[in-house]
Design a protein around this motif. Structure first.
Motif, PDB file in Angstrom:
ATOM      1  N   UNK A 141       0.446  -1.380   0.053  1.00 48.22           N
ATOM      2  CA  UNK A 141      -0.375   0.035   0.116  1.00 48.22           C
ATOM      3  C   UNK A 141       0.791   1.259  -0.299  1.00 48.22           C
ATOM      4  N   UNK A 142       1.779   1.101   0.060  1.00 50.19           N
ATOM      5  CA  UNK A 142       2.865   2.022   0.482  1.00 50.19           C
ATOM      6  C   UNK A 142       3.963   3.236  -0.622  1.00 50.19           C
ATOM      7  N   UNK A 143       3.668   4.317  -1.017  1.00 48.92           N
ATOM      8  CA  UNK A 143       3.284   5.103  -0.412  1.00 48.92           C
ATOM      9  C   UNK A 143       2.117   5.842  -0.229  1.00 48.92           C
ATOM     10  N   UNK A 181      13.869  -0.732   7.967  1.00 50.37           N
ATOM     11  CA  UNK A 181      12.661  -1.441   8.915  1.00 50.37           C
ATOM     12  C   UNK A 181      11.846  -1.476   8.047  1.00 50.37           C
ATOM     13  N   UNK A 182      10.815  -1.414   7.426  1.00 54.29           N
ATOM     14  CA  UNK A 182      10.354  -2.207   6.211  1.00 54.29           C
ATOM     15  C   UNK A 182      10.579  -3.516   7.002  1.00 54.29           C
ATOM     16  N   UNK A 206      11.568   2.758  -5.300  1.00 51.70           N
ATOM     17  CA  UNK A 206      10.842   4.055  -5.919  1.00 51.70           C
ATOM     18  C   UNK A 206       9.885   3.930  -4.399  1.00 51.70           C
ATOM     19  N   UNK A 207       9.303   3.386  -4.028  1.00 51.91           N
ATOM     20  CA  UNK A 207       7.839   3.565  -3.217  1.00 51.91           C
ATOM     21  C   UNK A 207       8.569   2.911  -2.056  1.00 51.91           C
ATOM     22  N   UNK A 229      13.817   6.632   2.888  1.00 52.48           N
ATOM     23  CA  UNK A 229      14.590   8.050   3.299  1.00 52.48           C
ATOM     24  C   UNK A 229      13.515   9.798   3.227  1.00 52.48           C
ATOM     25  N   UNK A 230      13.171   9.671   2.749  1.00 55.91           N
ATOM     26  CA  UNK A 230      12.422  10.963   3.217  1.00 55.91           C
ATOM     27  C   UNK A 230      11.769  11.341   4.545  1.00 55.91           C
TER      28      UNK A 230
END
Length: 355
Positions: free
Chosen positions: A29-31, A165-166, A202-203, A209-210
């Protein structure tokens, strides 16, 4: 002393045990959406693993360990026989074949079944704690190594797929090393491959990082080797789903090309993994099972058709990088230089870093 990531990083709960069931962030589902799954059955867990809602070798190991506790709880509710419980535990272990952590942690936790549900839950919790602790130690050791190998100037690190972490809980593995360099003021920016076909770079990596406030740039997978050849990266740092006994590395498809480019450019190619990802029972990369996934992951992009109807695809999820191309493998306990035995220049140039 670094803070305990369990107390400072909400993403350390990417896979966790809550009141008899598993909670997990749905990574598909991210981002666009931060969605939490509440998993109460083995069927739901196997589905979450196979569709990559839960992914990343260390996170899969934790999910597998917690999955044994889930299977035991479901068995208690539904009155399964011992044979049925064994079958369901094996379904969890075999949900994805390449990442050795999943089967390893399932089997380790299943050894506690005969001692009862509480013992199984305790064993699964211990696996999760060990993964989080290992991620911080990998991050510290990897950052120290790169500081010695590349210097303490602001570094540009190239990475592939998602290893924060994901995927790994805590600080992550390769992304944990990057995060540690950032905290130490030694990171300039990060180049992130998009990571086809499901765009985990990308996702997910760009999203993480953001969240951390780290400068980063997204690159097409095919552009990665070219960017390295132009001197835009000081090092390539990736994770892995399995490391064979000889140092061959299975990681997300596209990794092998980065290793070749790094060798040609003379920059370190570093693999950051927990010890649990090293599989001494698998002699070399030739014996690592490589998952072949559905064609529609390639013929569609985020659900939108991108190829003519009926197009077939060779959708291998992983590739194998030969040990001779790996400058260093960083774990929570040690540094390994697999290419050194082959006498490669890059390996010989790698500094010796004590434990």
């Amino acid at each position: 002393m670094r803070p305990d990531p369990r107390e400072t990083d909400p993403l350390s709960d990417v896979v966790a045990w809550r009141a008899g069931h598993i909670v997990a962030i749905d990574q598909t589902a991210l981002p666009g959406e931060f969605r939490v799954l509440h998993i109460a059955t083995v069927n739901e867990l196997v589905d979450a693993i196979t569709r990559l809602a839960i992914r990343g070798a260390p996170a899969l190991g934790v999910a597998g360990a917690l999955g044994v506790a889930l299977a035991v709880a479901q068995s208690e509710r539904e009155g399964w026989t011992a044979a049925r419980l064994e079958t369901e535990v094996e379904r969890i272990a075999g949900a994805r074949p390449t990442a050795v952590n999943l089967r390893r942690e399932v089997l380790a936790t299943a050894a506690a079944i005969e001692r009862g549900p509480a013992a199984v839950e305790a064993a699964a919790a211990a696996v999760r704690d060990a993964v989080i602790d290992a991620s911080l130690r990998i991050s510290e050791r990897g950052a120290r190594y790169l500081s010695q190998a590349c210097g303490t100037r602001p570094l540009t690190i190239h990475t592939h797929c998602n290893t924060g972490a994901l995927a790994c809980l805590g600080w992550g593995t390769a992304l944990g090393v990057i995060r540690m360099l950032h905290e130490q003021g030694e990171l300039g920016k990060v180049i992130v491959d998009e990571t086809r076909p499901l765009l985990q770079g990308a996702r997910l990596t760009c999203w993480e990082l953001g969240q951390l406030g780290i400068e980063h740039y997204l690159a097409c997978d095919g552009a990665g080797p070219f960017l390295i050849s132009r001197g835009l990266s000081d090092a390539v740092v990736v994770g892995a789903d399995r490391v064979a006994a000889n140092g061959d590395v299975a990681n997300k498809i596209g990794t092998y090309a980065l290793a070749l480019a790094a060798r040609r450019a003379g920059v370190p190619f570093v693999v950051a993994v927990p010890e649990s990802t090293i599989d001494d029972a698998t002699a070399s990369g030739e014996q690592i099972p490589i998952e072949l996934r559905p064609a529609d992951e390639v013929t569609r992009v985020l659900g939108v058709p991108s190829a003519p109807r009926g197009t077939r695809a060779l959708n291998y999820a992983f590739d194998v990088t030969p040990a001779e191309l790996v400058t260093a493998i960083v774990t929570e306990d040690r540094l390994i230089f697999p290419g050194r035995a082959a006498g490669t220049d890059a390996a010989a140039a790698a500094p010796k870093v004590s434990r």
